[in-house]
Design an enzyme around this catalytic site. Structure first.
Site, PDB file in Angstrom:
ATOM      1  N   HIS A 254      34.751  43.467  38.316  1.00 59.66           N
ATOM      2  CA  HIS A 254      35.652  42.385  38.755  1.00 59.66           C
ATOM      3  C   HIS A 254      35.304  41.080  38.041  1.00 59.66           C
ATOM      4  CE1 HIS A 254      38.079  40.218  41.895  1.00 59.66           C
ATOM      5  NE2 HIS A 254      37.253  39.238  41.566  1.00 59.66           N
ATOM      6  N   GLU A 255      34.027  40.707  38.077  1.00 56.29           N
ATOM      7  CA  GLU A 255      33.621  39.450  37.443  1.00 56.29           C
ATOM      8  C   GLU A 255      33.745  39.535  35.925  1.00 56.29           C
ATOM      9  OE1 GLU A 255      33.472  37.021  39.326  1.00 56.29           O
ATOM     10  OE2 GLU A 255      33.242  38.098  41.231  1.00 56.29           O
ATOM     11  N   HIS A 258      37.156  38.314  35.005  1.00 57.74           N
ATOM     12  CA  HIS A 258      37.194  36.851  34.905  1.00 57.74           C
ATOM     13  C   HIS A 258      36.568  36.394  33.589  1.00 57.74           C
ATOM     14  CE1 HIS A 258      38.699  35.849  38.857  1.00 57.74           C
ATOM     15  NE2 HIS A 258      37.741  36.508  39.477  1.00 57.74           N
ATOM     16  N   GLU A 284      42.683  35.867  38.782  1.00 59.38           N
ATOM     17  CA  GLU A 284      42.466  37.044  39.633  1.00 59.38           C
ATOM     18  C   GLU A 284      43.252  38.247  39.122  1.00 59.38           C
ATOM     19  OE1 GLU A 284      40.242  37.492  41.855  1.00 59.38           O
ATOM     20  OE2 GLU A 284      39.545  35.427  41.885  1.00 59.38           O
TER      21      GLU A 284
END
Length: 489
Positions: A254-255, A258, A284
């Site tokens: 997930h990170e 980003h 997101e």
């Protein structure tokens, strides 16, 4: 120099100082000694005072009046600086400094209260944070206070539009959840111990598979995973629960989403308003598509299963198909960051409603825990067993990020649109994922969205990449197809 050139040079220094402030925040959550909290709060307040003075410098208004844009990029640069100037000049320097100091302190107070399961240790500080955020919203607002805060994370979107989107999404999400939870086919839960060091090695491997540039980044541990930085210094964090490797692995992926957005922006935009992700909803969309449509796909899960067996031996799952189902197991759990794709948006809808009421003054901080617990039981059918599984689980309110939560669901909606467009345009995505490479997908995302940074407004950014206006339909269709297949609906 022309007025535009002077504005560019001035803005470059302001952006560089902003990067320093962000690095101090990263250090506070990862490396800083616990005894340094009060000193760091003063440092953050002092730096925010300098930044606020620069962002409200009257010379900016003169440059904006005289600057002439010769290209669409220059026009967008001017628009973004003007937006920042108009916003910052409405906020008193005293308030900007107080918020920086308090939210720096509050973060540590929240972390200790969370660890001790002691809401009373945090509520007085949260009450002060809410008071200052209401004051900030009143300075910015031309109508609804909450809209003024949302606009900081997703420019141009109102709480009314978000509420209508949630109203359209909820019936299909709830109906699908009920079918899944009532299905005859059951999915096993992991029951094994997964050592921390091995999880972290696998998390690094996963980040590399998604294209994270380790020469411009690093992975550290934090109470709440996050990504920090832009350009040539973009850092990610994760956390480890030895009974749940998905917490670490998928938080890292997930990170990484980003981080790859920030690393993928055209480097000519570094130290300019164009050199960062355009909004948190778009940001997101990258983290969620990396984590879910790509990372939780059958193809990537099959590759990850082999790596898991190599790393941990027999951990009780006997096939790639069973592992894929396990990765996507639907369960009404307490924790948002660990939630499956069906429940995740319901977590966000609850937070959205609660924080709107807090900012409007219809819900007092003293009543927040009770309101949270009642809403959670109504939405999820489970009673909250302890504060760290309830309103103390997220870092956002402690650091004043009111208006941020709805951008997670907006990001899911954008990710659904991007996934539909990407898979129509690119062949071989799943074949590559099955070999442990997300490159065909991440190349498309970089070339069609990430490289542009802040060049276009949020919805235009998504529409430019997809070729159609964003809506929630592609996301809901994807969820129904995916979970219908997993659970044999």
């Amino acid at each position: 120099m022309t007025a535009f050139q002077e504005l560019i040079a001035y803005q470059r220094e302001t952006e560089a100082l902003s990067h320093i402030s962000e690095r101090l925040g990263w250090d506070q959550e990862t490396m800083m000694p616990r005894g340094s909290v009060e000193q760091r709060a003063e440092e953050m307040a002092a730096l925010e005072s300098v930044l606020h003075a620069r962002r409200t410098n009257p010379r900016i208004e003169v440059w904006l009046t005289r600057a002439e844009a010769k290209t669409p990029e220059e026009a967008r640069f001017i628009d973004l600086v003007a937006r920042s100037y108009n916003r910052e000049t409405r906020i008193p320097a005293r308030l900007a400094s107080e918020l920086a100091r308090l939210t720096s302190l509050s973060q540590g107070i929240w972390a200790e209260a969370r660890a001790a399961e002691d809401p009373s240790a945090f509520l007085p500080t949260l009450e002060e944070v809410v008071r200052l955020k209401r004051e900030q919203a009143a300075c910015l607002s031309e109508g609804d206070l909450y809209d003024a805060l949302v606009d900081d994370y997703e420019p141009g979107v109102t709480h009314g539009e978000l509420g209508e989107m949630f109203d359209r999404m909820r019936p299909r999400l709830v109906a699908l959840r009920e079918k899944v939870l009532g299905a005859d086919r059951k999915v096993a839960k992991l029951d094994h111990v997964f050592p921390e060091a091995t999880q972290l090695r696998l998390a690094r491997t996963a980040a590399a598979a998604f294209g994270y540039d380790w020469t411009r980044g690093r992975l550290d541990m934090a109470v709440h995973p996050f990504c920090s930085g832009s350009g040539n210094d973009v850092r990610i964090t994760t956390r480890v629960v030895e009974s749940d490797p998905f917490n670490c692995i998928y938080s890292t992926i997930h990170e990484t989403g980003h981080a790859c957005y920030e690393q993928g922006i055209d480097r000519q935009h570094l130290f300019s308003p164009l050199g960062r992700g355009v909004s948190m909803g778009v940001h997101e969309s990258q983290s969620r598509i990396y984590e879910n449509q790509l990372g939780r796909s059958a193809a990537f899960a099959g590759w990850l299963y082999t790596r898991m067996v190599d790393a941990f031996g027999d951990f009780g799952v006997d096939s790639p198909d069973a592992f894929y189902a396990c990765v996507n197991r639907v369960n009404p759990g307490y924790i948002r960051t660990e939630a499956d794709e069906l429940h995740y948006n319901l977590h966000i809808m609850m937070r959205f409603d609660l924080e709107r009421e807090l900012i409007a003054g219809n819900l007092e901080v003293a009543d927040l825990e009770e309101a949270w617990n009642a809403r959670f039981e109504a939405d999820f059918g489970v009673k909250v067993d302890r504060p760290s599984h309830g309103f103390l689980q997220d870092v956002h309110w402690s650091v004043g990020l009111f208006g941020y939560f709805p951008t997670y669901s907006l990001g899911n909606v954008y990710a659904g649109c991007l996934n539909k467009a990407m898979r129509s345009a690119v062949q071989g995505i799943d074949a590559a994922l099955a070999e442990g490479s997300a490159k065909p997908a991440t190349d498309w995302l970089r070339d069609n969205l990430q490289c542009f940074g802040g060049l276009r407004p949020p919805r235009e950014t998504i529409e430019h990449a997809c070729g159609f206006a964003p809506s929630e339909e592609p996301l809901l269709d994807y969820l129904e197809e995916k979970f219908g297949a997993i659970y044999g609906l």
